[in-house]
Write a protein that holds these residues in place. Structure first.
Motif, PDB file in Angstrom:
ATOM      1  N   PRO A 139      18.364  48.257  33.668  1.00 53.72           N
ATOM      2  CA  PRO A 139      19.257  47.382  32.914  1.00 53.72           C
ATOM      3  C   PRO A 139      20.704  47.716  33.264  1.00 53.72           C
ATOM      4  N   VAL A 140      21.560  46.696  33.340  1.00 51.63           N
ATOM      5  CA  VAL A 140      22.915  46.947  33.817  1.00 51.63           C
ATOM      6  C   VAL A 140      23.959  46.226  32.974  1.00 51.63           C
ATOM      7  N   PHE A 141      25.053  46.946  32.682  1.00 53.47           N
ATOM      8  CA  PHE A 141      26.267  46.363  32.119  1.00 53.47           C
ATOM      9  C   PHE A 141      27.305  46.318  33.231  1.00 53.47           C
ATOM     10  N   ILE A 142      28.110  45.270  33.241  1.00 48.80           N
ATOM     11  CA  ILE A 142      29.223  45.186  34.190  1.00 48.80           C
ATOM     12  C   ILE A 142      30.507  45.423  33.413  1.00 48.80           C
ATOM     13  N   VAL A 143      31.304  46.356  33.894  1.00 53.16           N
ATOM     14  CA  VAL A 143      32.577  46.686  33.253  1.00 53.16           C
ATOM     15  C   VAL A 143      33.695  46.393  34.246  1.00 53.16           C
ATOM     16  N   ALA A 144      34.562  45.454  33.895  1.00 48.31           N
ATOM     17  CA  ALA A 144      35.670  45.053  34.759  1.00 48.31           C
ATOM     18  C   ALA A 144      36.905  45.862  34.376  1.00 48.31           C
ATOM     19  N   THR A 145      37.282  46.796  35.242  1.00 49.25           N
ATOM     20  CA  THR A 145      38.373  47.725  34.946  1.00 49.25           C
ATOM     21  C   THR A 145      39.739  47.110  35.252  1.00 49.25           C
ATOM     22  N   LYS A 146      40.769  47.800  34.744  1.00 50.15           N
ATOM     23  CA  LYS A 146      42.175  47.424  34.995  1.00 50.15           C
ATOM     24  C   LYS A 146      42.495  46.046  34.436  1.00 50.15           C
ATOM     25  N   SER A 147      41.863  45.714  33.301  1.00 55.03           N
ATOM     26  CA  SER A 147      42.046  44.383  32.711  1.00 55.03           C
ATOM     27  C   SER A 147      43.468  44.165  32.216  1.00 55.03           C
ATOM     28  N   ASP A 148      44.196  45.266  31.953  1.00 58.36           N
ATOM     29  CA  ASP A 148      45.583  45.120  31.490  1.00 58.36           C
ATOM     30  C   ASP A 148      46.488  44.536  32.575  1.00 58.36           C
ATOM     31  N   LYS A 149      46.004  44.532  33.818  1.00 53.84           N
ATOM     32  CA  LYS A 149      46.802  44.008  34.933  1.00 53.84           C
ATOM     33  C   LYS A 149      46.721  42.481  35.037  1.00 53.84           C
ATOM     34  N   ILE A 150      45.834  41.869  34.249  1.00 55.37           N
ATOM     35  CA  ILE A 150      45.640  40.423  34.299  1.00 55.37           C
ATOM     36  C   ILE A 150      46.046  39.797  32.968  1.00 55.37           C
ATOM     37  N   LYS A 151      46.818  38.713  33.028  1.00 55.69           N
ATOM     38  CA  LYS A 151      47.234  38.030  31.809  1.00 55.69           C
ATOM     39  C   LYS A 151      46.012  37.536  31.038  1.00 55.69           C
ATOM     40  N   LYS A 152      46.101  37.631  29.716  1.00 56.63           N
ATOM     41  CA  LYS A 152      44.982  37.209  28.869  1.00 56.63           C
ATOM     42  C   LYS A 152      44.568  35.770  29.161  1.00 56.63           C
ATOM     43  N   SER A 153      45.534  34.929  29.473  1.00 58.94           N
ATOM     44  CA  SER A 153      45.239  33.517  29.725  1.00 58.94           C
ATOM     45  C   SER A 153      44.371  33.312  30.958  1.00 58.94           C
ATOM     46  N   LYS A 154      44.286  34.345  31.818  1.00 58.75           N
ATOM     47  CA  LYS A 154      43.502  34.226  33.036  1.00 58.75           C
ATOM     48  C   LYS A 154      42.199  35.027  32.994  1.00 58.75           C
ATOM     49  N   HIS A 155      41.927  35.654  31.839  1.00 62.76           N
ATOM     50  CA  HIS A 155      40.726  36.478  31.729  1.00 62.76           C
ATOM     51  C   HIS A 155      39.451  35.668  31.966  1.00 62.76           C
ATOM     52  N   ASN A 156      39.364  34.494  31.351  1.00 63.26           N
ATOM     53  CA  ASN A 156      38.144  33.695  31.499  1.00 63.26           C
ATOM     54  C   ASN A 156      37.893  33.334  32.954  1.00 63.26           C
ATOM     55  N   LYS A 157      38.958  33.018  33.683  1.00 65.30           N
ATOM     56  CA  LYS A 157      38.823  32.669  35.096  1.00 65.30           C
ATOM     57  C   LYS A 157      38.275  33.851  35.891  1.00 65.30           C
ATOM     58  N   HIS A 158      38.823  35.042  35.654  1.00 66.26           N
ATOM     59  CA  HIS A 158      38.393  36.215  36.402  1.00 66.26           C
ATOM     60  C   HIS A 158      36.960  36.623  36.035  1.00 66.26           C
ATOM     61  N   GLU A 159      36.628  36.495  34.755  1.00 65.07           N
ATOM     62  CA  GLU A 159      35.252  36.790  34.344  1.00 65.07           C
ATOM     63  C   GLU A 159      34.275  35.844  35.034  1.00 65.07           C
ATOM     64  N   SER A 160      34.648  34.585  35.125  1.00 68.53           N
ATOM     65  CA  SER A 160      33.792  33.593  35.766  1.00 68.53           C
ATOM     66  C   SER A 160      33.592  33.907  37.247  1.00 68.53           C
ATOM     67  N   ILE A 161      34.652  34.352  37.921  1.00 62.15           N
ATOM     68  CA  ILE A 161      34.561  34.707  39.340  1.00 62.15           C
ATOM     69  C   ILE A 161      33.587  35.878  39.529  1.00 62.15           C
ATOM     70  N   ILE A 162      33.688  36.875  38.655  1.00 63.11           N
ATOM     71  CA  ILE A 162      32.806  38.041  38.753  1.00 63.11           C
ATOM     72  C   ILE A 162      31.356  37.626  38.555  1.00 63.11           C
ATOM     73  N   ARG A 163      31.095  36.847  37.527  1.00 60.81           N
ATOM     74  CA  ARG A 163      29.718  36.428  37.239  1.00 60.81           C
ATOM     75  C   ARG A 163      29.134  35.603  38.386  1.00 60.81           C
TER      76      ARG A 163
END
Length: 202
Positions: A139-163
């Protein structure tokens, strides 16, 4: 275990073969990621320490499976960072065999954490590591580090790219994490503790 007040966290064993693995029988959580993704900072943040896991300006320093005993209740297992360009092919092959030995044989392994850099699209090595977890039914969790470097408004976009890039299974959790702001620390801990085997003897 109260993740807010961790009193005991120590590296107990650095292993290169099964004969050196701990014999405590505690559940083990593997932490993998590329060499500069911030694994040491992640571990230190999770256990509220500044230098339990040594951070280094030189990536690729981890050569062994490092077992961190957390409150005598579980182990974090830090595995060698991948994608380190200066590592020789022979060295990378040796790491690969060491990882396969562990993943294929270790009954105490209950969870994998894959660290990826939130700022960038996951690399080919990240994709291979995710598939590696899946191959061994970890079983695996994905943890996206250095999230403070990305504006909150762009979090959903980056999460979508990772997935999308990793082809993440819908059931696999993805967390944003920052060792600087502590974002995600409690959420990751809550998910880890909820995933641990229940002690039926209690």
């Amino acid at each position: 275990m109260n993740s807010d007040y961790i009193n005991y966290a120590e590296i107990t064993i650095s292993a290169v073969s099964p004969s050196q693995y701990p014999e405590d029988g505690l559940p083990e959580i593997v932490i993998a990621g590329r060499s500069n993704v911030g694994k040491s900072s992640f571990i230190n943040t999770m256990v509220n320490r500044k230098n339990l896991a040594r951070t280094s300006g030189k990536p690729g320093k981890t050569r062994t499976l490092n077992f961190f005993d957390i409150e005598n209740e579980l182990f974090f297992v830090d595995v060698p960072g991948y994608g380190y360009a200066k590592a020789s092919n022979a060295e990378q092959e040796k790491w690969g065999h060491m990882m396969e030995d562990y993943f294929a044989t270790r009954e105490e392994l209950v969870l994998g954490i894959l660290l990826v850099d939130f700022r960038h699209e996951p690399s080919e090595h990240d994709m291979l590591m995710y598939d590696f977890y899946k191959h061994y039914n970890v079983p695996v969790f994905i943890v996206a580090t250095k999230s403070d470097k990305i504006k909150k408004s762009k979090h959903n976009k980056h999460e979508s790219i990772i997935r999308k890039t990793l082809n993440v299974a819908p059931s696999d959790k993805l967390f944003t994490f920052s060792s600087f702001t502590k974002e995600g620390r409690q959420e990751v801990w809550d998910a880890i503790l909820a995933h641990l085997p229940k002690d039926d003897s209690a």
